[in-house]
Design a protein around this motif. Structure first.
Motif, PDB file in Angstrom:
ATOM      1  N   GLY A 228       5.545   3.652  11.246  1.00 45.68           N
ATOM      2  CA  GLY A 228       4.262   2.059  11.804  1.00 45.68           C
ATOM      3  C   GLY A 228       3.850   2.402  12.598  1.00 45.68           C
ATOM      4  O   GLY A 228       2.938   2.392  12.884  1.00 45.68           O
ATOM      5  N   LEU A 229       4.216   2.928  14.070  1.00 46.88           N
ATOM      6  CA  LEU A 229       3.533   4.065  14.773  1.00 46.88           C
ATOM      7  C   LEU A 229       2.734   4.805  15.070  1.00 46.88           C
ATOM      8  O   LEU A 229       1.339   4.730  15.144  1.00 46.88           O
ATOM      9  N   ALA A 230       2.967   5.971  13.837  1.00 45.81           N
ATOM     10  CA  ALA A 230       2.234   7.134  13.233  1.00 45.81           C
ATOM     11  C   ALA A 230       1.005   6.443  12.321  1.00 45.81           C
ATOM     12  O   ALA A 230      -0.236   6.535  12.706  1.00 45.81           O
ATOM     13  N   THR A 231       1.431   4.872  11.670  1.00 42.93           N
ATOM     14  CA  THR A 231       0.189   4.135  11.095  1.00 42.93           C
ATOM     15  C   THR A 231      -0.833   3.933  12.024  1.00 42.93           C
ATOM     16  O   THR A 231      -1.751   4.034  11.830  1.00 42.93           O
ATOM     17  N   ALA A 232      -0.548   3.394  12.906  1.00 37.02           N
ATOM     18  CA  ALA A 232      -1.309   3.275  13.948  1.00 37.02           C
ATOM     19  C   ALA A 232      -2.174   3.759  14.901  1.00 37.02           C
ATOM     20  O   ALA A 232      -2.726   3.626  15.135  1.00 37.02           O
ATOM     21  N   ALA A 233      -1.354   5.072  14.925  1.00 37.56           N
ATOM     22  CA  ALA A 233      -2.690   5.857  15.137  1.00 37.56           C
ATOM     23  C   ALA A 233      -3.279   6.874  14.365  1.00 37.56           C
ATOM     24  O   ALA A 233      -4.288   7.276  15.236  1.00 37.56           O
ATOM     25  N   LYS A 234      -3.677   6.892  13.373  1.00 38.34           N
ATOM     26  CA  LYS A 234      -4.080   7.259  11.994  1.00 38.34           C
ATOM     27  C   LYS A 234      -3.246   6.314  10.977  1.00 38.34           C
ATOM     28  O   LYS A 234      -2.155   6.300   9.969  1.00 38.34           O
ATOM     29  N   TYR A 236      -3.210   8.015   7.202  1.00 37.64           N
ATOM     30  CA  TYR A 236      -2.662   8.185   6.637  1.00 37.64           C
ATOM     31  C   TYR A 236      -1.460   8.507   6.676  1.00 37.64           C
ATOM     32  O   TYR A 236      -0.775   8.594   5.543  1.00 37.64           O
ATOM     33  N   PRO A 237      -0.500   8.042   7.427  1.00 36.48           N
ATOM     34  CA  PRO A 237       1.401   8.168   7.801  1.00 36.48           C
ATOM     35  C   PRO A 237       1.107   7.442   6.848  1.00 36.48           C
ATOM     36  O   PRO A 237       2.907   8.078   5.930  1.00 36.48           O
ATOM     37  N   PHE A 238       0.976   6.665   6.475  1.00 43.46           N
ATOM     38  CA  PHE A 238       1.614   5.192   5.619  1.00 43.46           C
ATOM     39  C   PHE A 238       2.105   6.213   4.011  1.00 43.46           C
ATOM     40  O   PHE A 238       2.540   4.932   2.948  1.00 43.46           O
ATOM     41  N   GLY A 242       5.585   6.235  -0.439  1.00 42.89           N
ATOM     42  CA  GLY A 242       5.194   5.830  -2.053  1.00 42.89           C
ATOM     43  C   GLY A 242       6.056   7.004  -2.416  1.00 42.89           C
ATOM     44  O   GLY A 242       6.575   6.977  -3.161  1.00 42.89           O
ATOM     45  N   PRO A 243       5.977   8.044  -2.223  1.00 41.19           N
ATOM     46  CA  PRO A 243       6.928   9.056  -2.626  1.00 41.19           C
ATOM     47  C   PRO A 243       8.098   8.448  -1.978  1.00 41.19           C
ATOM     48  O   PRO A 243       8.980   8.638  -3.305  1.00 41.19           O
ATOM     49  N   LEU A 244       8.345   7.777  -1.021  1.00 42.42           N
ATOM     50  CA  LEU A 244       9.509   7.485  -0.594  1.00 42.42           C
ATOM     51  C   LEU A 244      10.300   7.203  -1.487  1.00 42.42           C
ATOM     52  O   LEU A 244      11.845   6.112  -2.329  1.00 42.42           O
ATOM     53  N   LEU A 245       9.661   5.517  -2.519  1.00 44.27           N
ATOM     54  CA  LEU A 245       9.675   4.658  -2.730  1.00 44.27           C
ATOM     55  C   LEU A 245      10.142   5.440  -4.429  1.00 44.27           C
ATOM     56  O   LEU A 245      10.960   5.054  -4.727  1.00 44.27           O
ATOM     57  N   VAL A 246       9.340   5.732  -5.207  1.00 43.08           N
ATOM     58  CA  VAL A 246       9.950   6.885  -6.238  1.00 43.08           C
ATOM     59  C   VAL A 246      11.137   7.165  -6.053  1.00 43.08           C
ATOM     60  O   VAL A 246      11.975   7.186  -6.659  1.00 43.08           O
ATOM     61  N   LEU A 261      10.747   0.563   5.136  1.00 43.80           N
ATOM     62  CA  LEU A 261       9.274  -0.319   5.487  1.00 43.80           C
ATOM     63  C   LEU A 261       9.542  -1.322   6.083  1.00 43.80           C
ATOM     64  O   LEU A 261       8.136  -1.821   6.280  1.00 43.80           O
ATOM     65  N   GLY A 262      10.507  -2.693   6.069  1.00 42.61           N
ATOM     66  CA  GLY A 262      10.903  -3.299   7.058  1.00 42.61           C
ATOM     67  C   GLY A 262      10.154  -2.729   8.549  1.00 42.61           C
ATOM     68  O   GLY A 262       9.547  -3.637   9.608  1.00 42.61           O
ATOM     69  N   GLY A 263      10.625  -1.761   8.931  1.00 43.71           N
ATOM     70  CA  GLY A 263      10.407  -0.555  10.265  1.00 43.71           C
ATOM     71  C   GLY A 263       9.037  -0.970  10.682  1.00 43.71           C
ATOM     72  O   GLY A 263       8.565  -1.027  11.329  1.00 43.71           O
ATOM     73  N   ALA A 264       8.908   0.035   9.567  1.00 46.61           N
ATOM     74  CA  ALA A 264       7.095   0.147   9.895  1.00 46.61           C
ATOM     75  C   ALA A 264       6.022  -1.108  10.008  1.00 46.61           C
ATOM     76  O   ALA A 264       5.340  -0.920  10.633  1.00 46.61           O
ATOM     77  N   ALA A 265       6.391  -1.599   8.757  1.00 43.54           N
ATOM     78  CA  ALA A 265       5.733  -3.667   8.729  1.00 43.54           C
ATOM     79  C   ALA A 265       5.592  -3.210  10.492  1.00 43.54           C
ATOM     80  O   ALA A 265       4.483  -3.707  10.804  1.00 43.54           O
ATOM     81  N   GLY A 266       6.580  -3.755  10.520  1.00 42.25           N
ATOM     82  CA  GLY A 266       7.169  -4.470  12.126  1.00 42.25           C
ATOM     83  C   GLY A 266       6.386  -3.472  13.200  1.00 42.25           C
ATOM     84  O   GLY A 266       5.252  -3.921  14.404  1.00 42.25           O
ATOM     85  N   ALA A 267       6.624  -2.709  13.205  1.00 40.82           N
ATOM     86  CA  ALA A 267       6.008  -1.815  14.680  1.00 40.82           C
ATOM     87  C   ALA A 267       4.570  -1.050  14.128  1.00 40.82           C
ATOM     88  O   ALA A 267       3.895  -1.451  15.264  1.00 40.82           O
TER      89      ALA A 267
END
Length: 502
Positions: A228-234, A236-238, A242-246, A261-267
């Motif tokens: 989530g922090l990486a996605t807040a910086a750029k 593409y990390p999110f 998708g692959p992790l879900l599959v 997913l919850g940790g990413a959304a929260g961060a």
């Protein structure tokens, strides 16, 4: 490295995992090692002194990073400030010094809250990158001329980005316990050193690589927070969610995916929500700019536009680029669910990020940083990695020579448009080549360098050695992969010791 019995005869849980030496299994690595004394001997003692793989790889990364700084010296001493085309002819351009003044840091403006003079009303970077830029401005001496401050600002950012580079190489080195020397692929990557200080992308790359390390340790929540922090910086990390879900679908690991997913959304919300609430126009600038931005450098869309009498509009390109990306996502999902053996997490992560790069309407030269650690983990083979790196270095030189051509007036010094199109093609072919090699490893696991030496999915965390619960196509029938195991489709994963034999 201390000689140890084979993984087949000695359980990994008793003596620890055998380490794979690239100079013993990789012909290119063995040939390259002649520069420093030749391949590692059978009686070499590593890991018994201060010179652990992590420290060695980190020091190599610092050395390469410093070489990258030296390569920018012609710009630091004047090309950034005098003569627009000279920073391109020396291939030493960086956004960092230019945006110190261009985005209001020299005047003490607060990103996202204060409007900027000129065409760009607000800072066009995600919030965490904006904070990184702001912290660097706080550490920059405010005395001297604007040029002095811009030079200091670049140096401060370079120091902070060097820390990110060390984090990336350390995480890659620690990800595969049996293959720590794969971190040298990142540390020695020429494109990594050349583009490290072009922009601030290393922050997001470091956070995402650290997130993958946490997932490999079975820490789903920590993975999600860092992602989530990486996605807040750029942005593409999110994509790796998708692959992790599959993969979690195939292995039935829904609870772990939910934590991630919850940790990413929260961060992401913790970082973004305050700015969203109190400076929405400034916060949204990154997203509106990305949507409205026209076709730009490095993409195959640029070749189409520059060779068309009626080029497609930005909206048309956005639509088709999105459709192409969705098709790639569907193909990767199908590959994950139908492969004879569940793909490794980093293999699919590499493919999804590469698909985004290949279909996007812009490819800035520093975007190669997104792929370097993923490529080193997904396909740790020196020949293929170096082929790709040569293509990326060719593109790195090509874009600067093209900009030198367009900014040198009637002198036309540099690479004309047709030549630049060839440079784009080399970049696209190099990336596609590495994608093909990764897909081949997925379809034929015996070709995968990681699985050939006795691992399942060292970066997979809870997925490593887990049984499949949902498989499609021929993979749902008894496995016919390299291990030739008999019994149920998932027998290869049941009760296996991490680091043990297949």
């Amino acid at each position: 490295m201390c000689p140890m019995p084979s993984a087949e005869s000695t359980p990994a849980s008793v003596h620890g995992p055998d380490r794979v030496s690239p100079t013993r299994e990789d012909a290119v690595a063995a040939a390259g090692s002649e520069l420093i004394g030749g391949p590692l001997g059978r009686r070499a003692l590593l890991g018994r002194s201060w010179w652990t793989p992590v420290r060695v790889v980190a020091l190599v990364a610092i050395g390469m990073f410093v070489l990258g700084l030296v390569q920018k010296a012609p710009c630091y001493n004047g090309a950034w400030f005098f003569g627009a085309s000279s920073q391109y002819t020396h291939a030493c351009y960086s956004d960092i010094p230019h945006l110190y003044q261009g985005r209001g840091f020299v005047d003490g403006l607060v990103p996202y809250f204060d409007k900027l003079p000129g065409d760009m009303e607000y800072l066009e970077y995600p919030v965490l990158t904006g904070l990184f830029m702001e912290v660097a401005s706080w550490l920059t001496p405010g005395s001297g001329t604007v040029q002095d401050q811009e030079q200091w600002y670049w140096m401060v950012n370079a120091g902070m980005l060097m820390v990110c580079a060390v984090v990336i190489t350390a995480c890659v080195t620690r990800l595969h316990a049996r293959r720590p020397w794969d971190g040298l692929l990142v540390a020695l990557a020429p494109a990594f050193a050349l583009t490290a200080t072009v922009n601030w992308d290393l922050l997001a790359v470091a956070l995402m690589t650290a997130a993958i390390l946490m997932w490999s340790r079975g820490r789903a929540l920590a993975f999600g927070v860092l992602l989530g922090l990486a996605t807040a910086a750029k942005l593409y990390p999110f994509l790796v969610l998708g692959p992790l879900l599959v993969l979690c679908w195939r292995a039935g690991k829904w609870r772990d995916f939910g934590r991630a997913l919850g940790g990413a959304a929260g961060a992401w919300l913790v970082v973004n929500l305050p700015v969203m609430l109190f400076a929405f126009d400034g916060w949204s600038k990154f997203y509106t700019f990305s949507q409205e931005r026209g076709v730009d450098f490095g993409s195959f869309w640029l070749i189409i536009v520059q060779n068309s009498d009626a080029p497609p509009s930005t909206e048309t390109v956005n639509t088709f680029a999105t459709l192409l990306m969705l098709l790639c996502c569907g193909a990767i999902a199908a590959l994950a669910l139908t492969a004879p053996r569940r793909p490794r997490f980093v293999q699919l992560a590499f493919l999804i990020v590469a698909a985004f790069i290949l279909t996007n309407k812009v490819y800035s030269p520093q975007y190669v940083l997104w792929l370097v650690p993923l490529a080193a983990l997904a396909r740790p083979k020196w020949r293929d990695f170096l082929i790709w790196q040569v293509c990326e270095v060719a593109y790195f030189l090509g874009i600067w020579m093209y900009l030198a051509y367009t900014t040198s007036g009637d002198a036309h010094k540099g690479l004309p448009t047709d030549g630049y199109h060839w440079a784009i093609g080399v970049h696209l072919l190099g990336t596609l080549y590495l994608c093909v090699m990764v897909v081949r490893d997925i379809l034929m696991p015996d070709r995968d360098p990681v699985r050939r030496t006795g691992d399942d999915d060292p970066s997979g965390g809870v997925l490593d050695g887990a049984e499949d619960v949902f498989v499609l196509g021929p993979a749902a029938r008894p496995a016919q992969h390299a291990a030739h195991l008999e019994g149920p489709r998932v027998e290869w994963g049941a009760g296996r010791q991490p680091g043990g034999s297949l």
